[in-house]
Design a protein around this motif. Structure first.
Motif, PDB file in Angstrom:
ATOM      1  N   LEU A  29       1.331  -0.638  -0.002  1.00  0.00           N
ATOM      2  CA  LEU A  29      -0.186  -0.294   0.170  1.00  0.00           C
ATOM      3  C   LEU A  29       0.397   1.006   0.134  1.00  0.00           C
ATOM      4  O   LEU A  29       0.659   2.722  -0.607  1.00  0.00           O
ATOM      5  CB  LEU A  29      -0.587   0.395   0.967  1.00  0.00           C
ATOM      6  N   GLU A  30       1.953   1.266   1.138  1.00  0.00           N
ATOM      7  CA  GLU A  30       2.680   1.843   0.874  1.00  0.00           C
ATOM      8  C   GLU A  30       3.531   2.560  -0.531  1.00  0.00           C
ATOM      9  O   GLU A  30       3.603   3.382  -1.110  1.00  0.00           O
ATOM     10  CB  GLU A  30       3.839   1.787   1.521  1.00  0.00           C
ATOM     11  N   ARG A  31       3.615   2.265  -1.554  1.00  0.00           N
ATOM     12  CA  ARG A  31       4.310   1.882  -3.008  1.00  0.00           C
ATOM     13  C   ARG A  31       3.334   2.379  -3.606  1.00  0.00           C
ATOM     14  O   ARG A  31       3.858   2.628  -4.856  1.00  0.00           O
ATOM     15  CB  ARG A  31       5.060   0.832  -3.496  1.00  0.00           C
ATOM     16  N   GLN A  32       1.994   2.021  -3.352  1.00  0.00           N
ATOM     17  CA  GLN A  32       1.234   1.860  -4.799  1.00  0.00           C
ATOM     18  C   GLN A  32      -0.502   2.505  -4.508  1.00  0.00           C
ATOM     19  O   GLN A  32      -1.399   2.911  -5.255  1.00  0.00           O
ATOM     20  CB  GLN A  32       0.084   0.458  -5.380  1.00  0.00           C
ATOM     21  N   ILE A  33      -0.668   2.541  -3.274  1.00  0.00           N
ATOM     22  CA  ILE A  33      -1.919   2.959  -2.619  1.00  0.00           C
ATOM     23  C   ILE A  33      -1.886   4.476  -3.650  1.00  0.00           C
ATOM     24  O   ILE A  33      -1.613   5.556  -4.058  1.00  0.00           O
ATOM     25  CB  ILE A  33      -2.218   3.920  -1.611  1.00  0.00           C
ATOM     26  N   THR A  34      -3.203   5.126  -4.057  1.00  0.00           N
ATOM     27  CA  THR A  34      -4.043   6.443  -5.245  1.00  0.00           C
ATOM     28  C   THR A  34      -4.929   6.544  -3.797  1.00  0.00           C
ATOM     29  O   THR A  34      -5.928   5.862  -3.643  1.00  0.00           O
ATOM     30  CB  THR A  34      -3.738   5.941  -6.694  1.00  0.00           C
ATOM     31  N   ALA A  35      -5.477   7.657  -4.117  1.00  0.00           N
ATOM     32  CA  ALA A  35      -6.756   8.623  -3.966  1.00  0.00           C
ATOM     33  C   ALA A  35      -8.022   7.662  -4.982  1.00  0.00           C
ATOM     34  O   ALA A  35      -7.884   7.366  -6.224  1.00  0.00           O
ATOM     35  CB  ALA A  35      -6.575   9.938  -3.945  1.00  0.00           C
ATOM     36  N   ILE A  36      -9.737   7.975  -4.533  1.00  0.00           N
ATOM     37  CA  ILE A  36     -10.578   8.057  -5.319  1.00  0.00           C
ATOM     38  C   ILE A  36     -10.254   9.184  -6.595  1.00  0.00           C
ATOM     39  O   ILE A  36     -10.201   9.624  -5.901  1.00  0.00           O
ATOM     40  CB  ILE A  36     -11.760   7.565  -4.273  1.00  0.00           C
ATOM     41  N   ASP A  37     -10.789   8.860  -7.726  1.00  0.00           N
ATOM     42  CA  ASP A  37     -10.757   9.922  -8.288  1.00  0.00           C
ATOM     43  C   ASP A  37     -11.776  10.573  -7.769  1.00  0.00           C
ATOM     44  O   ASP A  37     -13.333  10.593  -7.957  1.00  0.00           O
ATOM     45  CB  ASP A  37     -10.787   9.919 -10.227  1.00  0.00           C
ATOM     46  N   GLY A  38     -11.708  12.241  -7.637  1.00  0.00           N
ATOM     47  CA  GLY A  38     -11.723  12.847  -7.454  1.00  0.00           C
ATOM     48  C   GLY A  38     -12.675  12.854  -6.568  1.00  0.00           C
ATOM     49  O   GLY A  38     -13.963  13.859  -5.977  1.00  0.00           O
ATOM     50  N   ILE A  39     -12.124  12.617  -5.303  1.00  0.00           N
ATOM     51  CA  ILE A  39     -12.292  12.920  -3.744  1.00  0.00           C
ATOM     52  C   ILE A  39     -11.874  13.577  -3.365  1.00  0.00           C
ATOM     53  O   ILE A  39     -12.659  14.440  -2.644  1.00  0.00           O
ATOM     54  CB  ILE A  39     -11.854  10.842  -3.665  1.00  0.00           C
ATOM     55  N   HIS A  40     -10.167  13.846  -3.321  1.00  0.00           N
ATOM     56  CA  HIS A  40     -10.543  15.187  -2.978  1.00  0.00           C
ATOM     57  C   HIS A  40     -11.006  16.530  -3.291  1.00  0.00           C
ATOM     58  O   HIS A  40     -11.787  17.910  -1.719  1.00  0.00           O
ATOM     59  CB  HIS A  40      -8.978  15.486  -3.110  1.00  0.00           C
ATOM     60  N   ASP A  41     -11.538  16.824  -4.173  1.00  0.00           N
ATOM     61  CA  ASP A  41     -12.383  17.923  -4.448  1.00  0.00           C
ATOM     62  C   ASP A  41     -13.888  17.775  -3.522  1.00  0.00           C
ATOM     63  O   ASP A  41     -14.826  18.649  -2.754  1.00  0.00           O
ATOM     64  CB  ASP A  41     -13.721  18.488  -5.467  1.00  0.00           C
ATOM     65  N   ALA A  42     -14.916  16.038  -3.502  1.00  0.00           N
ATOM     66  CA  ALA A  42     -15.806  15.631  -2.894  1.00  0.00           C
ATOM     67  C   ALA A  42     -15.703  16.278  -1.057  1.00  0.00           C
ATOM     68  O   ALA A  42     -16.494  16.028  -0.811  1.00  0.00           O
ATOM     69  CB  ALA A  42     -15.843  14.826  -3.272  1.00  0.00           C
ATOM     70  N   VAL A  43     -14.481  15.937  -0.662  1.00  0.00           N
ATOM     71  CA  VAL A  43     -14.582  15.746   0.816  1.00  0.00           C
ATOM     72  C   VAL A  43     -14.151  17.088   1.097  1.00  0.00           C
ATOM     73  O   VAL A  43     -14.940  17.836   2.122  1.00  0.00           O
ATOM     74  CB  VAL A  43     -12.873  15.039   0.959  1.00  0.00           C
ATOM     75  N   ALA A  44     -13.861  17.873   0.575  1.00  0.00           N
ATOM     76  CA  ALA A  44     -13.123  19.815   0.425  1.00  0.00           C
ATOM     77  C   ALA A  44     -14.885  19.921   0.806  1.00  0.00           C
ATOM     78  O   ALA A  44     -14.500  21.258   1.565  1.00  0.00           O
ATOM     79  CB  ALA A  44     -12.547  20.095  -0.749  1.00  0.00           C
ATOM     80  N   HIS A  45     -15.719  19.547  -0.594  1.00  0.00           N
ATOM     81  CA  HIS A  45     -17.095  20.021  -0.437  1.00  0.00           C
ATOM     82  C   HIS A  45     -17.349  19.590   0.744  1.00  0.00           C
ATOM     83  O   HIS A  45     -18.435  20.561   1.140  1.00  0.00           O
ATOM     84  CB  HIS A  45     -17.305  19.773  -1.693  1.00  0.00           C
ATOM     85  N   LEU A  46     -17.773  18.319   1.369  1.00  0.00           N
ATOM     86  CA  LEU A  46     -18.585  18.611   1.992  1.00  0.00           C
ATOM     87  C   LEU A  46     -17.819  18.128   3.684  1.00  0.00           C
ATOM     88  O   LEU A  46     -18.573  19.102   4.433  1.00  0.00           O
ATOM     89  CB  LEU A  46     -18.399  16.817   2.275  1.00  0.00           C
ATOM     90  N   HIS A  47     -16.770  18.847   3.801  1.00  0.00           N
ATOM     91  CA  HIS A  47     -16.047  19.814   5.388  1.00  0.00           C
ATOM     92  C   HIS A  47     -16.399  20.827   5.174  1.00  0.00           C
ATOM     93  O   HIS A  47     -17.068  20.803   6.252  1.00  0.00           O
ATOM     94  CB  HIS A  47     -14.783  19.182   4.582  1.00  0.00           C
ATOM     95  N   ASP A  48     -16.670  21.273   4.176  1.00  0.00           N
ATOM     96  CA  ASP A  48     -16.758  22.696   4.512  1.00  0.00           C
ATOM     97  C   ASP A  48     -18.296  22.848   4.170  1.00  0.00           C
ATOM     98  O   ASP A  48     -19.023  23.525   5.368  1.00  0.00           O
ATOM     99  CB  ASP A  48     -17.244  23.515   2.941  1.00  0.00           C
ATOM    100  N   HIS A  49     -19.848  22.083   3.459  1.00  0.00           N
ATOM    101  CA  HIS A  49     -21.028  22.059   3.843  1.00  0.00           C
ATOM    102  C   HIS A  49     -20.923  21.803   5.423  1.00  0.00           C
ATOM    103  O   HIS A  49     -21.964  22.265   5.583  1.00  0.00           O
ATOM    104  CB  HIS A  49     -21.174  20.867   3.195  1.00  0.00           C
ATOM    105  N   CYS A  50     -20.502  21.379   6.299  1.00  0.00           N
ATOM    106  CA  CYS A  50     -20.987  20.248   7.460  1.00  0.00           C
ATOM    107  C   CYS A  50     -20.015  21.451   8.578  1.00  0.00           C
ATOM    108  O   CYS A  50     -19.825  20.757   9.236  1.00  0.00           O
ATOM    109  CB  CYS A  50     -20.828  18.707   7.274  1.00  0.00           C
TER     110      CYS A  50
END
Length: 217
Positions: free
Chosen positions: A81-102
């Protein structure tokens, strides 16, 4: 509904980890004589802890599932995982939006162990959104499909479960969110089937993180 908090699963929702983890599991089973494809391994084990599948593992490998074997699995899994892990596409914007919304009332409620969750979130640049609000099923009396980890996250945020949105990707996790009394939306990366997710209680299935938005702000 105007949700007051959003509770995220981690594997398969925030990070693209499930094929990596199951790849290690498949390799280690093959070393014990139990051969299967990666797809078969994912179908059997995604959403479940390894320990919860002790009986089927021991039946197919013919050897006990020992603490030493589990420790080796965790070490090999973490290294990959340390070598290969990636984020789900588009999740950074989604999390930032929901963090702000809530107003910051978002949390991770994962069935995985805390070290794995925190390591992955740091590697993909999401940890800062959830710092201090990460909950592990390994630290609860019961893990998913029981609701304990979601109830703990909601209690920490001081939001009634009925006012929480849960974001999941597996039938096991959806069952946990529904049992907690939350509304569950399911992320289904193509070509994942939607019907099984709806059957266990997901109220909505979406295929892109661009759809993970709440109105009102």
């Amino acid at each position: 509904m105007n949700f007051e908090a959003v509770l995220f699963d981690c594997d398969g929702v925030l990070v693209d980890s499930e094929a990596i983890t199951c790849g290690v599991l498949r390799d280690m089973f093959e070393e014990q004589g139990w051969r299967m494809t990666l797809a078969e391994c994912m179908q059997r084990f995604v959403g479940h802890t390894v320990k919860s599948q002790r009986e089927v593992i021991e039946a197919n490998t013919g050897v006990p599932l020992t603490d030493a074997w589990l420790q080796q699995f965790f070490e090999r899994r973490n290294e990959r995982l340390e070598r290969q892990i990636t984020a789900i596409d588009g999740i950074h914007d989604a999390v930032a939006h929901l963090h702000d919304h809530c107003d910051g009332r978002i949390a991770v409620a994962s069935g995985a162990d805390r070290f794995k969750v925190e390591m992955m979130l740091r590697k993909v640049g999401l940890h800062e959104f959830f710092d201090g609000r990460i909950f592990s099923g390994h630290e609860m009396p019961r893990s998913k499909p029981h609701p304990d980890v979601y109830l703990a996250a909601a209690a920490h945020l001081q939001v009634a479960p009925a006012r929480c949105l849960v974001v999941e990707d597996t039938t096991v996790g959806i069952a946990a969110g529904v049992a907690a009394g939350a509304t569950v939306w399911a992320y289904a990366a193509p070509p994942a089937a939607h019907e099984p997710l709806l059957q266990v209680g997901a109220q909505r299935v979406f295929t892109s993180m661009t759809a993970l938005r709440l109105g009102g702000r």
